[in-house]
Design an enzyme around this catalytic site. Structure first.
Site, mmCIF file in Angstrom:
data_model
loop_
_atom_site.group_PDB
_atom_site.id
_atom_site.type_symbol
_atom_site.label_atom_id
_atom_site.label_comp_id
_atom_site.label_asym_id
_atom_site.label_seq_id
_atom_site.Cartn_x
_atom_site.Cartn_y
_atom_site.Cartn_z
ATOM 1 N N GLY A 208 -72.052 32.443 48.824
ATOM 2 C CA GLY A 208 -71.267 31.241 48.503
ATOM 3 C C GLY A 208 -71.727 30.592 47.227
ATOM 4 C CG ASN A 209 -69.378 28.452 44.973
ATOM 5 O OD1 ASN A 209 -69.101 27.271 45.137
ATOM 6 N ND2 ASN A 209 -68.471 29.425 45.106
ATOM 7 N NE ARG A 210 -77.099 25.444 43.518
ATOM 8 C CZ ARG A 210 -78.087 25.637 44.389
ATOM 9 N NH1 ARG A 210 -78.078 24.980 45.527
ATOM 10 N NH2 ARG A 210 -79.064 26.480 44.117
ATOM 11 C CB SER A 211 -67.737 24.445 44.821
ATOM 12 O OG SER A 211 -66.619 23.601 44.918
ATOM 13 C CB ALA A 278 -66.490 27.369 42.852
#
Ligand code: CTP
Length: 413
Positions: A208-211, A278
């Site tokens: 995943g990512n930090r969005s 994102a």
């Protein structure tokens, strides 16, 4: 620019325990640039001090029809000059008075004398809230166009828990702002994506990512406030309180493939697509159905590229549609953003340098540079994500007007 900037907002406070939270609402409205006139009922002053509101609003709190020295026509003056009147908390009595046209103090007089939008944030114990008489008053006022925010479920005074808790001050402030926003996107369909996609590794883990989804949600809420029909395709459906998302149809997805499917279904009918999500560029090839056990050794992740949703939209863009991308960069902001603007055939790209403090992922604030396909560059210095959303949609409206001028009659969807 905030819709409340330089507008006169009467903030009515009645005698519920939530009156202390009205001070925060006052601060939020003042922070958005509103000229707030606090009006406190007698009961409210038993809960909170008028001096608190006078200090927060930089405007004397009004507490009586019989001010000393007397003001001219005090029972109608405030209502006539208000751009909006918001009452938070609104007790059962205030709600009943407004429904029945009863004017016994400066707040009820102001409510009867105004033609401006009225926003009520009811707050009371569950038993009172559920009374048929109260519900009947709420239904009647709603039919007459009074805007209700909340109440929500949660802890109440005296240790009770249930429906009747006043909505969050930020939600109420957003409703005031929405009520004052001109419907400049009425008749337009806007598709927004938000949040970071999650690509499963196994049954419990993901890439995943930090969005956080906050910037996209702010764009969706602002577009709805401007009268657009809005669809929000998101991995973070609960990032905005439900009242803020009122009027926004949310479609919840998790992976890039799910987001692609939802977007491709909604995009053809949209006038504007804002890809604030994102989206993962890579996904694990064969996610395990169960949980990978550490005792079975260190796994090797084989990754495969995902579909570039925005690039696909750009390649099939219908005439008149405005496509907006976001670019989260850590270096060469302008060069990278402009390359994406061109390669994905966008009307605008909103670039932010996520290596800076308080910018982008996870924060409530953002600093962006907007580049358009007609060569404009507009820098929005560090501000709230709501203000950044307004700046984005202001530019979108300019692009829509240009598209409308260029698109031959009958060519748009
Ligand atoms: N985007 C997309 N589909 C993807 C990847 C990105 O639709 N598979 C969209 C994003 O929603 C964003 C824009 O493309 O609006 C730019 O995304 P970004 O991650 O900044 O750029 P990439 O094109 O993925 O390039 P890079 O990761 O190399 O910076």
């Amino acid at each position: 620019m905030s819709a409340v900037r330089d507008r006169c907002v009467v903030l009515g406070v009645t005698g519920g325990i939530a009156a202390y939270k009205a001070a925060e609402l006052c601060r939020l409205l003042v922070g958005d640039g509103a000229r707030v006139v606090p009006v406190l009922t007698e009961s409210a002053q038993r809960m909170v001090g008028a001096a608190t509101f006078t200090a927060l609003a930089s405007e004397p709190a009004v507490t009586s029809l019989w001010d000393d020295p007397p003001t001219a026509i005090p029972h109608t003056g405030l209502g006539q000059r208000a751009a909006a009147v918001v009452v938070a908390p609104a007790t059962a009595r205030l709600i009943s008075d407004l429904r029945n046209g009863r004017s016994g103090d400066v707040l009820t007089a102001t409510l009867l004398a105004t033609r401006a939008p009225v926003i009520l944030a009811p707050a009371m114990h569950t038993e009172m809230w559920e009374q048929p008489s109260v519900q009947d008053n709420i239904a009647t006022l709603s039919e007459r166009g009074v805007i209700m925010v909340g109440p929500v479920e949660g802890p109440l005074a005296g240790g009770d828990v249930g429906a009747g808790r006043m909505a969050d001050p930020a939600e109420i402030a957003a409703a005031v702002s929405a009520a004052l926003t001109p419907p400049s996107l009425a008749g337009r369909r806007v598709l927004v994506t938000s949040g970071g996609t999650r690509e499963p590794i196994d049954a419990v883990r993901f890439v995943g990512n930090r969005s956080s989804g906050k910037q996209g949600a702010a764009v969706a809420v602002e577009a709805a406030a401007r009268g657009a029909e809005v669809v929000l395709v998101t991995t973070e459906p609960s990032v905005e309180p439900s009242a803020c998302l009122a009027g926004v149809r949310a479609v919840t997805v998790e992976t890039a493939a799910e987001m692609a499917a939802a977007v491709e279904m909604e995009a053809p009918g949209a006038d504007v697509v804002v890809m604030a999500a994102a989206v993962a560029d890579f996904r694990p090839v064969n996610p395990a159905g169960g949980k990978l056990k550490k005792g079975r050794g260190v796994p090797t992740l084989e990754l495969a590229p995902t579909r570039d949703i925005l690039a696909a939209l750009g390649a099939a863009k219908p005439p008149g549609q405005v496509l907006v991308g976001f670019a989260a960069e850590t270096e060469d902001l302008e060069a990278n953003a402009l390359a994406k603007l061109r390669s994905k055939n966008l009307g605008m790209i909103v670039a932010n340098d996520v290596s800076k403090d308080n910018v982008g992922f996870g924060h409530d604030t953002n600093e962006v540079v907007m580049y358009t396909n007609d060569g404009t560059r507009h820098h929005v210095s560090l501000t709230t994500k709501q203000q950044a959303a307004r700046a984005v949609l202001d530019t979108v409206e300019t692009l829509l007007a240009a598209e409308r001028a260029e698109t031959p009659a009958g060519a748009s969807q």
